[in-house]
Motif scaffolding. Structure first.
Motif, short mmCIF file in Angstrom:
data_model
loop_
_atom_site.label_atom_id
_atom_site.label_comp_id
_atom_site.label_asym_id
_atom_site.label_seq_id
_atom_site.Cartn_x
_atom_site.Cartn_y
_atom_site.Cartn_z
N ASN A 20 45.00 42.66 31.22
CA ASN A 20 43.83 42.91 32.07
C ASN A 20 42.73 43.53 31.22
O ASN A 20 42.98 44.30 30.30
N THR A 71 38.24 44.58 31.41
CA THR A 71 37.08 44.79 32.27
C THR A 71 35.84 44.25 31.55
O THR A 71 35.56 44.62 30.42
N ASP A 85 31.81 43.73 32.16
CA ASP A 85 30.66 44.11 32.99
C ASP A 85 31.11 44.80 34.28
O ASP A 85 30.60 44.52 35.38
N GLY A 86 32.12 45.66 34.15
CA GLY A 86 32.59 46.43 35.29
C GLY A 86 33.51 45.67 36.22
O GLY A 86 33.96 46.19 37.23
N GLU A 87 33.80 44.41 35.90
CA GLU A 87 34.66 43.59 36.77
C GLU A 87 36.01 43.37 36.09
O GLU A 87 36.08 43.01 34.90
N ALA A 88 37.12 43.56 36.83
CA ALA A 88 38.46 43.37 36.30
C ALA A 88 38.74 41.87 36.11
O ALA A 88 38.47 41.06 37.00
N VAL A 89 39.24 41.53 34.92
CA VAL A 89 39.53 40.13 34.58
C VAL A 89 40.93 40.06 33.97
O VAL A 89 41.30 40.90 33.16
N GLU A 90 41.70 39.05 34.39
CA GLU A 90 43.01 38.84 33.78
C GLU A 90 42.89 37.73 32.74
O GLU A 90 42.35 36.66 33.01
#
Length: 173
Positions: free
Chosen positions: A60, A62, A64-69
């Motif tokens: 995991n 982050t 731009d402040g967004e969680a990405v897998e």
């Protein structure tokens, strides 16, 4: 096919059984006679990658402040340590072998057999050793040809290969 008297070059043509169905229906070939000669100094200096064996790592992050897998494929491959020793000449030590990856150990062990002209049944090994101009696949059993150093090294490598890590993690062992 034909080979001229006192020549070492086999020359021939191949024609497909049903040439109209194929894009390439004929081929010309030349095969140069090669004589196998064991040479313990033959070097292994190419990267081994087994396309059939890989580990998918998920992590995991982050952005731009967004969680990405994310996923990362880690292949069964050697490290630079493989090139430091020749397992047909150098007597390997536990200290050296214990710091190798499983692929390093696997290739060091099988390079001994390759230098003796062993015909590998394993596709990945056969393709790897065919990268070397010194490799010639001629024998089904080379056990009686092994030197004492090679026998000792094979025994040591087999002990460590069973328990070695198949993949390095991103940050090393």
């Amino acid at each position: 096919m034909n080979i001229s008297k006192n020549d070492s070059l086999l020359i021939g043509n191949w024609l497909a059984y049903n040439p109209k169905e194929l894009k390439v229906a004929t081929r010309k070939y030349q095969l140069q006679k090669k004589i196998f000669k064991y040479n313990p100094n033959n070097k292994v200096d190419e990267i081994f990658i087994n396309d059939d064996k890989f580990n998918v790592l998920k992590y995991n992050d982050t952005i731009d402040g967004e969680a990405v897998e994310n996923e990362f494929e880690e292949y069964f491959t050697n490290t630079e340590k493989l090139y430091e020793k020749n397992s047909s000449i150098d007597e390997l030590t536990s200290d050296f072998v214990s710091n190798l990856s499983k692929a390093d150990i696997f290739i060091l062990r099988n390079s001994i057999f390759a230098r003796h002209g062993f015909a590998f049944r394993d596709k990945q090994l056969r393709m790897y050793f065919e990268l070397f101009d010194w490799y010639m696949s001629v024998f089904g059993d080379v056990k009686d040809e092994l030197t004492e150093i090679e026998k000792k090294n094979i025994e040591l490598l087999l002990r460590y290969e069973q328990n070695a890590e198949e993949y390095y993690d991103t940050f090393g062992r």
